[in-house]
Scaffold this motif. Structure first.
Motif, mmCIF file in Angstrom:
data_model
loop_
_atom_site.group_PDB
_atom_site.id
_atom_site.type_symbol
_atom_site.label_atom_id
_atom_site.label_comp_id
_atom_site.label_asym_id
_atom_site.label_seq_id
_atom_site.Cartn_x
_atom_site.Cartn_y
_atom_site.Cartn_z
ATOM 1 N N LEU A 146 -2.854 -20.080 2.684
ATOM 2 C CA LEU A 146 -2.149 -19.850 1.368
ATOM 3 C C LEU A 146 -1.318 -21.057 1.135
ATOM 4 O O LEU A 146 -0.630 -21.678 2.110
ATOM 5 C CB LEU A 146 -1.223 -18.563 1.474
ATOM 6 N N PHE A 147 -1.420 -21.510 -0.080
ATOM 7 C CA PHE A 147 -0.948 -22.827 -0.497
ATOM 8 C C PHE A 147 0.307 -22.630 -1.750
ATOM 9 O O PHE A 147 -0.123 -21.640 -2.539
ATOM 10 C CB PHE A 147 -1.671 -23.840 -1.013
ATOM 11 N N ASP A 148 1.598 -23.232 -1.639
ATOM 12 C CA ASP A 148 2.038 -23.189 -2.915
ATOM 13 C C ASP A 148 1.106 -24.229 -3.813
ATOM 14 O O ASP A 148 0.255 -24.938 -3.467
ATOM 15 C CB ASP A 148 3.466 -24.256 -2.326
ATOM 16 N N TRP A 149 1.830 -24.387 -5.213
ATOM 17 C CA TRP A 149 0.837 -24.883 -6.161
ATOM 18 C C TRP A 149 1.712 -26.463 -6.584
ATOM 19 O O TRP A 149 1.208 -27.370 -5.934
ATOM 20 C CB TRP A 149 0.955 -23.978 -7.464
ATOM 21 N N HIS A 150 2.774 -26.375 -7.409
ATOM 22 C CA HIS A 150 3.467 -27.515 -7.801
ATOM 23 C C HIS A 150 4.240 -28.086 -6.631
ATOM 24 O O HIS A 150 4.610 -27.781 -5.666
ATOM 25 C CB HIS A 150 4.358 -27.139 -8.808
ATOM 26 N N ALA A 151 3.721 -29.728 -6.407
ATOM 27 C CA ALA A 151 4.397 -30.448 -5.552
ATOM 28 C C ALA A 151 3.591 -30.304 -4.225
ATOM 29 O O ALA A 151 4.138 -30.991 -3.095
ATOM 30 C CB ALA A 151 5.702 -30.561 -5.476
ATOM 31 N N THR A 152 2.735 -29.411 -4.195
ATOM 32 C CA THR A 152 1.878 -29.385 -2.861
ATOM 33 C C THR A 152 0.594 -29.545 -3.235
ATOM 34 O O THR A 152 -0.218 -30.694 -2.875
ATOM 35 C CB THR A 152 2.215 -27.817 -2.206
ATOM 36 N N ALA A 209 -1.832 -31.304 -15.017
ATOM 37 C CA ALA A 209 -1.822 -31.145 -13.845
ATOM 38 C C ALA A 209 -2.822 -31.971 -13.165
ATOM 39 O O ALA A 209 -3.822 -32.077 -13.204
ATOM 40 C CB ALA A 209 -2.011 -29.333 -13.241
ATOM 41 N N LEU A 210 -1.996 -32.720 -12.100
ATOM 42 C CA LEU A 210 -2.917 -33.702 -11.390
ATOM 43 C C LEU A 210 -2.926 -33.306 -9.870
ATOM 44 O O LEU A 210 -2.046 -32.816 -9.345
ATOM 45 C CB LEU A 210 -2.256 -35.283 -11.407
ATOM 46 N N PRO A 211 -4.214 -33.547 -9.436
ATOM 47 C CA PRO A 211 -4.098 -33.289 -7.937
ATOM 48 C C PRO A 211 -2.884 -34.247 -7.399
ATOM 49 O O PRO A 211 -2.701 -35.324 -7.561
ATOM 50 C CB PRO A 211 -5.481 -33.732 -7.186
ATOM 51 N N PHE A 212 -2.418 -33.462 -6.107
ATOM 52 C CA PHE A 212 -1.118 -34.239 -5.520
ATOM 53 C C PHE A 212 -1.568 -35.600 -4.845
ATOM 54 O O PHE A 212 -0.947 -36.418 -4.503
ATOM 55 C CB PHE A 212 -0.362 -33.270 -4.636
#
Length: 571
Positions: A316-322, A419-422
């Motif tokens: 499971l992943f966080d979204w923003h800044a991950t 939203a851009l890929p980190f």
């Protein structure tokens, strides 16, 4: 397969007397590791423009598990696995053999591109081990012709030969042949055959080829000469058992394995047919102490190299800044909300600075109380999440945090959209996880109205990459509470445990994961240093939660997954 490690230890093999001894260059006679790995990394970054991705071996055709891992890693990240870079134990040619196999077209393109890159880095060269010049001179005194056969280009070999030990190696060799002088690079046997022809000698067992790589052993086997593996990297016995196993390079077993050039001289002196006078024996260079492996680098407990993790079935992943970068919009919305702290009735709910975790948290609270905005440095650094900001400002005050998130949402509507890929290869990494058969999901404090838009627009849309997505307004409480993780487990019909990983960039993510009893992977996209990590994860009674592992980017995360996959228990 002969037990090559036992052969080396007992030194029980008697080889035919050598009339010609040819050596690989890098990793055998000399050390040019730093420049070589820099050039490989630069070349791998060009795989797409070189149109070499199509030639990468299918993973199922890899000769060993390590080769399979290397292919998979390069396919996604276009550079070497971090452990390969850290250990610096395999050659450029072995890398190309692992990822391209016997494809002459791909190898030719790769070697040419490597040469173009190596031009930017080469120069420093030193003998691979102490006393190398004396060993080579003694071989000549024994009447043995010596030479260098390397995949290195002539453009680089000649300057390195002129530079090593002040140029005193220049007149040592009877023949030198380079990769760009042959129609085919090693492991093709062409260079060994050509070297013996130039010296009017036969290409047979009286020609010894001494090299440090599997590729060198393949070359010697194809040429029909004696194969001497120089264990320059001081591989342990189990490495040879794996690399020269029946399913891998069984047909290319070395005739003998040596750890240093004293052992090489022992082999020559005891070789079948050798006639060495007492006078020559007395002129042998003094025996040096055995070479010792480097001391292992010590990493923090949570470093991927030493962390002991259960292989995941769900990540499971966080979204923003991950996974994505929406920092500009986020900081704008946070600042707008902070300007309204009085109107929202939140100013009096700011935490008592005496209860803050660290002096930095104290300064943040004080600045917000005095200025109703974030400190400019926080916005410049872009290292802390909205959720962590609210955790610092309001601590355990659930009501205050709920009002803060609601105020943030009202303002975020004005800014969200991009939203851009980190990182550049996040999508490839997510697809790679799914190809491994893993379940993948997202848990974010972002409200669904924003998350769905970002999910469907980032990098052409990522909705197909996730098996579940849990947003901040899908549950009663948001992270660091466990509600969202419990909701994901319910959606996926799974039991929470160490085989469920949660990857996030904030202390909030770590608290949520550890409170739920799952594995916490801290994504250090902000590149905090170790002192700072120890500060925000002190492991005290009051702040007990620490991540199980810290990764600095997704290439390191991918390496971690593959490492755990390799070490997982087999049913």
């Amino acid at each position: 397969m002969p037990n090559t490690t036992q052969v080396r230890i007992e030194n029980s093999v008697v080889l035919p007397r050598p009339t010609l001894m040819l050596f690989d260059w890098h990793g055998t006679l000399v050390d040019t590791h730093d420049a070589m790995y820099q050039a490989i990394e630069e070349m791998l970054a060009q795989l797409d423009e070189l149109d070499l991705v199509q030639y990468l071996l299918p993973e199922e055709e890899a000769k060993t598990e390590d080769d399979e891992k290397l292919i998979r890693y390069i396919r996604i990240y276009r550079h070497l696995h971090p452990r390969v870079l850290a250990e610096q134990r395999i050659s450029r040619t072995d890398v190309f053999d692992a990822i391209f196999g016997d494809n002459d077209v791909a190898n030719r393109i790769a070697h040419k591109a490597y040469n173009d890159c190596y031009r930017h880095h080469y120069g420093e060269v030193k003998p691979f081990q102490t006393g190398m010049f004396d060993y080579l001179c003694y071989l000549k005194k024994l009447g043995i012709k010596i030479g260098v056969v390397t995949n290195r280009s002539r453009e680089f070999l000649d300057p390195e030969l002129a530079q090593v030990e002040g140029g005193r190696w220049n007149d040592l060799f009877d023949v030198t042949l380079c990769g760009d002088e042959m129609l085919r690079y090693k492991p093709a046997p062409d260079s060994l055959v050509q070297a013996s022809k130039q010296l009017n000698l036969l290409t047979d067992q009286h020609l010894w080829y001494v090299g440090d790589s599997v590729t060198d052993m393949m070359t010697a086997t194809k040429a029909g000469v004696t194969r001497v593996f120089y264990n320059g990297a001081l591989w342990a016995p189990h490495w040879f058992e794996q690399v020269f196993a029946d399913h891998a390079h069984h047909h290319y077993d070395p005739d003998i394995i040596i750890d240093d050039f004293d052992e090489l001289l022992d082999l020559v002196i005891t070789s079948k047919g050798a006639e060495i006078t007492q006078d020559l024996l007395t002129k042998r260079p003094d025996r040096l102490p055995p070479r010792q492996p480097k001391a292992e680098h010590q990493e923090p407990d949570w470093h991927p190299a030493v962390a002991k993790l259960t292989y995941p079935k769900v990540i499971l992943f966080d979204w923003h800044a991950t996974l994505v970068d929406t920092l500009d919009a986020m900081y704008h919305a946070v600042d707008d909300m902070l300007k309204e702290l009085k109107e929202l009735g939140l100013l009096e709910h700011l935490v008592d600075t005496a209860k803050c975790k660290s002096p930095d948290d104290q300064r943040l609270v004080e600045y917000v109380r005095d200025n109703l905005s974030l400190h400019p440095k926080i916005k410049i650094d872009r290292k802390i999440s909205r959720t962590d900001i609210f955790e610092i400002l309001f601590a355990d005050n659930y009501v205050a945090k709920t009002l803060a998130h609601k105020g943030f949402t009202e303002h975020y509507r004005k800014y969200y959209g991009t939203a851009l890929p980190f990182e550049a290869n996040v999508k490839n990494m997510l697809e790679g996880l799914r190809k491994l058969g893993l379940i993948v999901g997202v848990i974010t404090n972002r409200d669904r109205e924003f998350f769905v838009h970002e999910l469907n627009t980032v990098d052409g849309g990522w909705a197909h990459l996730f098996d579940t997505e849990i947003c901040g307004d899908d549950t009663v409480e948001r992270k660091p509470h466990t509600d969202q993780i419990l909701k994901a487990a319910e959606n996926l019909n799974i039991t929470l445990g160490p085989d469920i990983w949660y990857v996030g960039d904030s202390t909030t993510d770590v608290i949520a994961a550890k409170s739920a009893g799952i594995t916490s992977v801290f994504f250090n996209g902000a590149q905090w240093d170790l002192p700072w990590l120890n500060k925000i994860f002190p492991g005290t009674e009051r702040y007990p939660y620490k991540p199980d592992v810290v990764v600095n980017d997704f290439s390191e995360f991918w390496a971690l997954v593959l490492s755990c996959r390799k070490n997982r228990p087999r049913n």
